[in-house]
Design a protein around this motif. Sequence first.
Motif, PDB file in Angstrom:
ATOM      1  N   ARG A 198       0.723  -1.245  -0.059  1.00 20.71           N
ATOM      2  CA  ARG A 198      -0.065   0.109   0.009  1.00 20.71           C
ATOM      3  C   ARG A 198       0.889   1.227  -0.002  1.00 20.71           C
ATOM      4  N   SER A 199       1.848   1.352   0.945  1.00 20.72           N
ATOM      5  CA  SER A 199       2.680   2.371   0.749  1.00 20.72           C
ATOM      6  C   SER A 199       3.509   2.622  -0.549  1.00 20.72           C
ATOM      7  N   MET A 200       4.078   1.503  -1.195  1.00 19.61           N
ATOM      8  CA  MET A 200       4.745   1.667  -2.442  1.00 19.61           C
ATOM      9  C   MET A 200       3.681   2.241  -3.284  1.00 19.61           C
ATOM     10  N   ALA A 201       2.442   1.788  -3.458  1.00 26.92           N
ATOM     11  CA  ALA A 201       1.499   2.129  -4.467  1.00 26.92           C
ATOM     12  C   ALA A 201       1.284   3.682  -4.019  1.00 26.92           C
ATOM     13  N   MET A 202       1.235   4.009  -3.005  1.00 29.94           N
ATOM     14  CA  MET A 202       1.032   5.695  -2.810  1.00 29.94           C
ATOM     15  C   MET A 202       2.311   6.417  -3.337  1.00 29.94           C
ATOM     16  N   TYR A 203       3.346   5.703  -3.021  1.00 31.41           N
ATOM     17  CA  TYR A 203       4.720   6.662  -3.528  1.00 31.41           C
ATOM     18  C   TYR A 203       4.592   6.783  -4.991  1.00 31.41           C
ATOM     19  N   ILE A 204       4.337   5.729  -5.509  1.00 27.66           N
ATOM     20  CA  ILE A 204       4.418   5.448  -7.157  1.00 27.66           C
ATOM     21  C   ILE A 204       3.592   6.307  -7.571  1.00 27.66           C
ATOM     22  N   LYS A 205       2.432   6.267  -7.071  1.00 31.74           N
ATOM     23  CA  LYS A 205       1.284   7.289  -7.811  1.00 31.74           C
ATOM     24  C   LYS A 205       1.490   8.705  -7.442  1.00 31.74           C
ATOM     25  N   THR A 206       2.232   8.910  -6.417  1.00 32.80           N
ATOM     26  CA  THR A 206       2.703  10.448  -6.230  1.00 32.80           C
ATOM     27  C   THR A 206       3.926  10.782  -7.199  1.00 32.80           C
ATOM     28  N   ALA A 207       4.661  10.114  -7.420  1.00 24.03           N
ATOM     29  CA  ALA A 207       5.707  10.402  -8.643  1.00 24.03           C
ATOM     30  C   ALA A 207       4.971  10.313  -9.953  1.00 24.03           C
ATOM     31  N   GLU A 208       3.809   9.529 -10.328  1.00 23.88           N
ATOM     32  CA  GLU A 208       3.179   9.568 -11.369  1.00 23.88           C
ATOM     33  C   GLU A 208       2.790  11.184 -11.724  1.00 23.88           C
TER      34      GLU A 208
END
Length: 336
Positions: free
Chosen positions: A42-52
Amino acid sequence: MSQFTSEAEQDGFVSLVGALFAIPFILFTMTGGYCAVHYSKRSMAMYIKTAEIGIMTLGAIGLYLGFVPFLLGVIVLMSTQSAFFGPVKYGLIPELLEEKRLSWGNGYIGLGTFLTIILGTIAGGYFFDWFDNQLVTGVILVLLALCGYLASRGITHLPAANPEKKFKLNFFSEFWEQFQYTKKDRVLFLSVLGSTYFWFLGAMVQQAVMIYGRNELELSFRHTSVLFAMMALGIGAGSFVAGYVSARKVEYGLIPLGAVGISLFSLCLGQDGLSATSFATFLALLGFFGGFYIIPINALVQQRPNYKRKGSIIAMQAWLSWVGIVFAAGVYFFLK
């Protein structure tokens, strides 16, 4: 692609874009697999979507400037972000669902994925024809990235699968370790190879459709995008039906059925003198059987490894798939 003066230049540019999009997956997918098991998904998904969101902002700037080299750089960033997201996305499925529901879950994920591909592909073609200034398209992309981030916040919190896993700077060493593990399980090994074949063939078809639609069928970008949408619609529908038919088990028998359909409709696409309607119909049927083929394969790759290795094995599967895609770009370039 109106700035290109010959079909050869168009073919070369399509192959270049395909390679630039695929290479970051080869470089970073195994690292994405490490992150998917070492940290909370979940944390990784949020970080990656922030980068997006940041990457799409750069894309909006590039579209506004109309500067192709800058946009090629954005493509590299987009694929890098996706390389990290793939193992997280598919690694979540076996953690959130029981094993007997894996095919069902992959079917729904496949349907949702390819429905959004359909909408994005059609919208891209229309936006290209509608807007002289592509800044509007860029703003829409940023807003969609923001929606993705908000959606990631709704993911169920899960603990890290293997927080003790050590990071290996040499991604090929990590790949080789997971590959050797996979070879011990014949079904898992064949599933990984089958996935590689699927994405190699898909990349070949994608490149061919772009050129065939523009040069042979003489379609606009908008109407060429509909061809891609028909194939995506077929894959989405096939994925959903495969998940539904599988019900509460991983149905191995769908794999050969899908392979036969892929072969048959690939031959149909090779006929001379096809109309746009016939070509689109064969693409949709090819996609449908492609969905039948890939859903049980994905479920097997998620099912068979032990819990601590699932994310890494999924990353290895994705890595090999992108090797197949890069190889397809080279094969298409030399065979065109």
